[in-house]
Design an enzyme around this catalytic site. Structure first.
Site, mmCIF file in Angstrom:
data_model
loop_
_atom_site.group_PDB
_atom_site.id
_atom_site.type_symbol
_atom_site.label_atom_id
_atom_site.label_comp_id
_atom_site.label_asym_id
_atom_site.label_seq_id
_atom_site.Cartn_x
_atom_site.Cartn_y
_atom_site.Cartn_z
ATOM 1 N N PRO A 101 12.535 4.877 -2.252
ATOM 2 C CA PRO A 101 13.031 5.155 -3.581
ATOM 3 C C PRO A 101 12.915 4.003 -4.491
ATOM 4 O O PRO A 101 13.316 4.075 -5.558
ATOM 5 C CB PRO A 101 14.476 5.653 -3.189
ATOM 6 C CG PRO A 101 14.352 6.066 -1.842
ATOM 7 C CD PRO A 101 13.347 5.189 -0.947
ATOM 8 N N GLU A 128 16.895 5.429 6.863
ATOM 9 C CA GLU A 128 17.195 4.711 5.852
ATOM 10 C C GLU A 128 15.813 3.918 5.548
ATOM 11 O O GLU A 128 15.882 2.862 4.192
ATOM 12 C CB GLU A 128 18.364 3.848 5.823
ATOM 13 C CG GLU A 128 19.287 4.397 6.292
ATOM 14 C CD GLU A 128 20.187 5.301 4.933
ATOM 15 O OE1 GLU A 128 20.239 4.518 4.003
ATOM 16 O OE2 GLU A 128 20.443 6.498 5.061
ATOM 17 N N ARG A 170 -7.465 15.456 -6.385
ATOM 18 C CA ARG A 170 -7.995 16.129 -7.412
ATOM 19 C C ARG A 170 -8.589 15.261 -8.348
ATOM 20 O O ARG A 170 -9.446 16.037 -9.272
ATOM 21 C CB ARG A 170 -6.822 17.029 -8.214
ATOM 22 C CG ARG A 170 -6.162 16.201 -9.039
ATOM 23 C CD ARG A 170 -4.973 17.068 -9.831
ATOM 24 N NE ARG A 170 -5.238 17.684 -10.946
ATOM 25 C CZ ARG A 170 -5.795 17.152 -12.122
ATOM 26 N NH1 ARG A 170 -5.305 15.846 -12.597
ATOM 27 N NH2 ARG A 170 -6.087 17.802 -13.086
ATOM 28 N N ASP A 185 -7.350 14.738 -18.432
ATOM 29 C CA ASP A 185 -6.271 14.040 -18.418
ATOM 30 C C ASP A 185 -6.477 12.739 -18.848
ATOM 31 O O ASP A 185 -5.369 12.416 -19.419
ATOM 32 C CB ASP A 185 -5.672 13.745 -16.644
ATOM 33 C CG ASP A 185 -5.611 15.224 -15.934
ATOM 34 O OD1 ASP A 185 -5.343 15.984 -16.677
ATOM 35 O OD2 ASP A 185 -5.945 15.106 -14.522
HETATM 36 C C1 JFH Z 1 12.884 8.198 2.070
HETATM 37 C C2 JFH Z 1 16.200 7.406 2.319
HETATM 38 C C3 JFH Z 1 16.603 5.446 1.671
HETATM 39 C C4 JFH Z 1 19.039 4.693 1.078
HETATM 40 C C5 JFH Z 1 20.610 4.307 -2.456
HETATM 41 C C6 JFH Z 1 19.380 5.250 -2.486
HETATM 42 C C7 JFH Z 1 18.503 5.321 -1.391
HETATM 43 C C8 JFH Z 1 17.633 7.731 2.250
HETATM 44 C C9 JFH Z 1 12.152 7.094 4.105
HETATM 45 C C10 JFH Z 1 10.959 8.306 -2.281
HETATM 46 C C11 JFH Z 1 11.192 8.792 -3.477
HETATM 47 C C12 JFH Z 1 11.771 8.731 -1.243
HETATM 48 C C13 JFH Z 1 11.806 8.325 0.101
HETATM 49 C C14 JFH Z 1 10.650 7.611 0.596
HETATM 50 C C15 JFH Z 1 10.735 7.321 1.994
HETATM 51 C C16 JFH Z 1 11.778 7.439 2.880
HETATM 52 C C17 JFH Z 1 15.176 8.406 2.927
HETATM 53 C C18 JFH Z 1 15.889 6.344 1.971
HETATM 54 C C19 JFH Z 1 18.134 5.578 1.484
HETATM 55 C C20 JFH Z 1 20.525 4.075 -0.979
HETATM 56 C C21 JFH Z 1 18.526 6.780 1.853
HETATM 57 C C22 JFH Z 1 13.490 7.463 4.059
HETATM 58 C C23 JFH Z 1 12.991 8.299 0.970
HETATM 59 N N1 JFH Z 1 10.714 8.699 -4.595
HETATM 60 N N2 JFH Z 1 12.456 9.478 -3.244
HETATM 61 N N3 JFH Z 1 12.997 9.326 -1.830
HETATM 62 N N4 JFH Z 1 13.904 7.835 3.028
HETATM 63 N N5 JFH Z 1 19.456 5.030 -0.075
#
Ligand code: JFH
Length: 274
Positions: A101, A128, A170, A185
């Protein structure tokens, strides 16, 4: 293109057997290899996670397991048929893509860039995320990108990788049935680049009392283009005001300005350099 994906849930990638990606794999355009991360966990429980240093919620993925997994995949370079990229050991090396994220945004531009690579390695985290030293370690050997597909939190990287593989797939030569669609695109006219698409229609001309706009049946190409542009502007203002705010007044004619005024949309003054 070769694609390696490491995950504790390789079953998530069953969709890659179907549709355009599945066909590209059958034809050999795409060489997709799935890997179970737990294959590199050596304790009886095949543990891949541990508690976070500094405290806090959840678990973090262990670096040793990821290191062994990634090293093993890199060491299969010999059977890629890739001889264009040179890794630190003198052989071919993949570009490592890690969904998170907190990554750089995944955009059409990044998809185009990745589509030009011969070898991509996707590392799917869970819990996480992955101990950050893994990205540190491989940044010294590979091109590493931590990438976000949007501002929401998924449960892991798997779905983000499916999104990226579909967007990149694609764009590969010969993957789309209609070779023109993917080119469209990137070759959108400059004045359309900050606009979303308008609505599309097909036969029949009336469906449950809903008529296809008459202009689309008129055969008047100028009027069709004008109408499509109007609809694109309406939708952009309604759904993507941040894109509409970036519209360059130099790309707008009197008709566009009148429409924007009717929509009560105020154009931003252009930034001037220095
Ligand atoms: C992923 C997860 C981090 C920590 C505040 C916000 C996030 C849960 C691996 C990509 C997008 C992802 C994504 C990608 C890889 C993983 C779950 C991560 C946190 C703190 C909580 C584990 C999530 N664009 N969205 N999500 N997680 N929190």
């Amino acid at each position: 293109m070769r694609l390696d994906i490491i995950s504790i849930f390789p079953e998530y990638f069953a969709p890659l057997d179907v549709s355009l990606i599945g066909k590209a794999r059958e034809r050999g355009t795409l060489d997709v290899r799935l890997h179970q991360l737990r294959d590199w966990a050596h304790d009886v429980h095949r543990t891949v996670d541990d508690t976070p240093y500094g405290g806090g919620p959840g678990m973090v993925m262990k670096p040793e397991v990821w290191g062994e997994a990634i090293d093993t995949v890199i060491d299969t370079a010999i059977d890629t048929g890739i001889d264009t990229v040179v890794g630190s050991a003198g052989g071919p090396a993949p570009r490592l893509v890690v969904p998170t994220p907190s990554g750089r945004p995944f955009t059409q531009e990044l998809a185009q860039e990745l589509a030009g690579e011969p070898w991509l390695l996707f590392a799917c985290g869970r819990y996480e995320g992955i101990d950050s030293r893994v990205m540190q370690e491989y940044s010294g050997r590979l091109r590493v990108d931590e990438v976000s597909i949007g501002d929401y939190v998924l449960a892991g990287g798997e779905v983000a990788v499916l999104v990226m593989v579909e967007a990149v797939g694609r764009l590969l030569p010969g993957v789309l049935g209609n070779a023109q669609s993917a080119v469209d695109d990137s070759f959108a006219p400059g004045s359309m680049r900050n606009l979303v698409e308008g609505p599309v229609f097909t036969k029949p001309p009336v469906w449950r009392g809903h008529e296809v706009p008459a202009v689309l049946l008129s055969g008047h190409h100028g009027n069709v283009a004008r109408w499509r542009r109007d609809e694109a502007i309406r939708r952009t203002v309604r759904n993507r005001p941040e894109l509409a705010a970036e519209l360059d007044p130099a790309t707008l004619d009197k008709h566009d300005r009148k429409l924007l005024e009717e929509l009560s949309f105020r154009l931003q003054p252009e930034d001037v350099a220095n």
